[in-house]
Motif scaffolding. Structure first.
Motif, short mmCIF file in Angstrom:
data_model
loop_
_atom_site.label_atom_id
_atom_site.label_comp_id
_atom_site.label_asym_id
_atom_site.label_seq_id
_atom_site.Cartn_x
_atom_site.Cartn_y
_atom_site.Cartn_z
N SER A 2 0.84 -1.20 0.00
CA SER A 2 0.00 0.00 0.00
C SER A 2 0.88 1.25 0.00
N CYS A 4 0.83 3.74 2.07
CA CYS A 4 1.34 4.06 3.41
C CYS A 4 2.47 3.14 3.80
N ILE A 8 6.67 3.48 5.98
CA ILE A 8 6.88 3.09 7.38
C ILE A 8 8.32 2.67 7.61
N ILE A 12 10.42 -0.86 12.55
CA ILE A 12 9.18 -1.07 13.30
C ILE A 12 8.69 -2.51 13.19
N LYS A 17 4.58 -5.92 20.26
CA LYS A 17 3.74 -4.97 21.00
C LYS A 17 3.99 -5.09 22.50
N ASP B 214 -5.94 3.86 0.91
CA ASP B 214 -4.95 3.25 1.80
C ASP B 214 -3.92 4.27 2.28
N GLU B 241 -4.43 -1.47 8.19
CA GLU B 241 -3.03 -1.86 8.06
C GLU B 241 -2.10 -0.87 8.78
N ILE B 242 -2.43 0.42 8.70
CA ILE B 242 -1.62 1.43 9.41
C ILE B 242 -1.93 1.39 10.90
N GLU B 245 0.29 -0.94 12.79
CA GLU B 245 1.66 -0.43 13.00
C GLU B 245 1.65 0.70 14.03
N ARG B 247 -0.27 1.09 16.57
CA ARG B 247 -0.37 0.56 17.93
C ARG B 247 0.97 0.05 18.45
#
Lengths: 361, 361
Positions: A2, A4, A8, A12, A17, B214, B241-242, B245, B247
């Motif tokens: 995508s 976005c 990123i 990451i 988490k 997206d 999807e974002i 990431e 979180r």
């Protein structure tokens, strides 16, 4: 991929988490216990509750929450100056607990190609914060007695921008000796961040050293001894020169009106603080003497316990069935599979966890 | 150079500290007005105060602030899902207002060598956030009527990681037409962040578009229509999807227990929200009709006013002497020296600011 996703940061993907202690609601739902009967000893909260004066302060300010807080949290900073003995120009406050302080420091000091040093096992958020800002965490395991390896840290720090230390350390409970701290701070060119979240329960604290060095930052929290975990309030002491830069990159108005007023009230309620510390010091003895398991010397409001040959995860689940939440330390990198962390509570709460644990082993 | 200073990002030296609206305490002290007589119309707060139900919620939860909040803010996210009509997997919440959302997005998308596009004049924190994370802000001035230059933005976005848009825009008050927003989102490879802080006062909102694209993220706040500026609560909608990431890099427990409960109560108090919006819509007409100054069409809870030939800074200071705080927009990059922003209040408050301003000009 995508649109976005390709923007990123690559580091990451390495983040697991953050794993919090279990909540009363979660355990109640999973094991069918009534929330009122659940003992929450997994998150190192103050088992005496918040200061009554802090509760009053929250109620008082509740009618004014439509107004922005004071951007400089002047009332709170002045009170912290009194409490720490440091000028306000060495202090910052944060509305996301000490984690918020760490996030802001990462904006100053962390980026692609930079290293951060972590002595494991320790608080897991340092690792997340480094990766979230593009850096590389370097892990230096502690010795079997959980003391830090000073020489290894100094060697690894040659090209590191920050070193994370924690004293008393979470989840082990031991403090860093002053001479070790001084040796690291003096030997390295990196920033040294000392996490003193649990320091009110310890015999020594090192916050005054920020006036002696130009590379030491000490983080603190209202979540433990001050009983305000639910309000997310933290602060830090640092050289004046860094404080000026910190304020430029800190989220504006991060401390809510409610947190500021409650924090001031909690700092002024020295009786509640003394009572909370007294309870913890008595409780540490009670647990270390009566548990039929190896425990480690602790200066915090929790005690680390070795469950060998029983798996920590099994022990924690068995206790959950009795409605007792303790912290299985398996998710702490470098902690192995046989350590649990128990928050110190009242005499009665401690007795309940002693009975339940001794029954299992 | 100190040890710390050499680890600090170079872009941070370009940051001018965030300039907030003036506070009642500040003005009271500087001009000798009694705080009770000061009219605070400089920060776009809700002049009706917080919802009474939110105040009750704060008082109710105050006794439990020693416990950590729910890390996922489940109650609040479910309520927001209801309010926005979006699944919780498209939502995040933040305990530092919408600024906290922006900080977290910067961790995902911004770093050295990356660009962020800003249409000036607009909210000043976008610029700070880009620089604080090592990036390069690119400014595209708006037209004289404050509409954005869609083609210029699309051209500049070729190698940008994020585009900041604001609708209704702060401090101008105008909205972005849906076709312009769609054209930008569809034409670029960058992330588009749409700040809808003031959207409750406008006729259109675009939050549902996050399900179509997206690369669109929409930020919101509880500080304006919901009257909870003092609690620092924000949220955002984004592709699932974002959100996953986001979180991973968000500060754990950033939303306090108090903010979560008050936020839920404010969302449920639709009467208070309706009343607040009604007051603003009536007040916009009152100010635009009765001010003897050029005003601009606004869809927010403020109105931009041109003070030419009087300097905005002089006009603002003159009003301060009458105990009225409005916002001199000189510190907004690209706003020039003749714009002031006035928060819409009650009929009586609006009349006071109309009388005072008409007297001056």
């Amino acid at each position: 991929m995508s649109k976005c996703a390709k923007h990123i940061r690559s580091t990451i993907s390495q983040i697991n988490k953050y794993v919090p202690g279990k909540s009363i609601e979660e355990v109640g739902a999973q094991y069918g216990c009534s929330p009122a009967n659940i003992l929450k000893l997994g998150s190192n909260e103050n088992q005496l509750g918040p200061s009554k004066k802090a509760i009053e302060a929250i109620k008082y300010i509740s009618k004014s929450v439509h107004l922005y807080p004071d951007i400089d949290s002047t009332l709170l900073e002045n009170e912290l100056s009194e409490y720490t003995g440091l000028p306000v120009n060495n202090l910052v406050v944060s509305g996301c607990g000490m984690d918020g302080v760490i996030d802001t420091l990462m904006r100053l000091f962390m980026r692609e190609g930079k290293k951060g040093i972590i002595s494991t096992p320790t608080f897991s958020y340092y690792n997340i914060a480094i990766l979230a800002n593009g850096g590389t965490p370097v892990f230096i395991p502690r010795r079997d007695d959980f003391s830090i390896k000073v020489n290894h840290i100094i060697e690894a720090a040659v090209d590191a921008s920050i070193i994370f230390l924690c004293s008393p350390n979470n989840p082990t409970g031991n403090q860093i000796p002053e001479k070790d701290l001084r040796r690291i701070v003096e030997s390295v060119d990196s920033v040294v961040f000392l996490d003193e979240a649990y320091v009110e329960f310890a015999d020594a604290n090192f916050i005054h050293l920020v006036r002696e060095y130009d590379n030491l930052i000490v983080g603190r929290t209202f979540s433990k001894a001050f009983g305000l975990a639910g309000l997310r309030l933290g602060y830090a002491a640092m050289p004046e020169e860094i404080q000026r830069e910190y304020r430029k990159v800190a989220t504006p108005f991060s401390v809510s009106k409610v947190a500021e007023y409650a924090g001031v009230a909690a700092l002024r309620d020295t009786e509640h603080l003394k009572k909370s510390i007294g309870m913890v010091k008595k409780g540490r003895l009670q647990l270390s003497e009566q548990l039929n398991l190896k425990t480690y010397q602790t200066e915090a409001n929790f005690i680390l316990t070795n469950t060998y040959p029983y798996l920590a995860s099994d022990v924690a689940v068995k206790l959950l069935k009795d409605g007792i939440i303790i912290r299985d330390c398996t998710s702490f990198g470098g902690a192995g599979k046989y350590l649990v962390r128990i928050t110190i509570g009242t005499e009665e709460q401690n007795q309940a966890v002693i009975n339940a644990l001794n029954e299992i082993v």
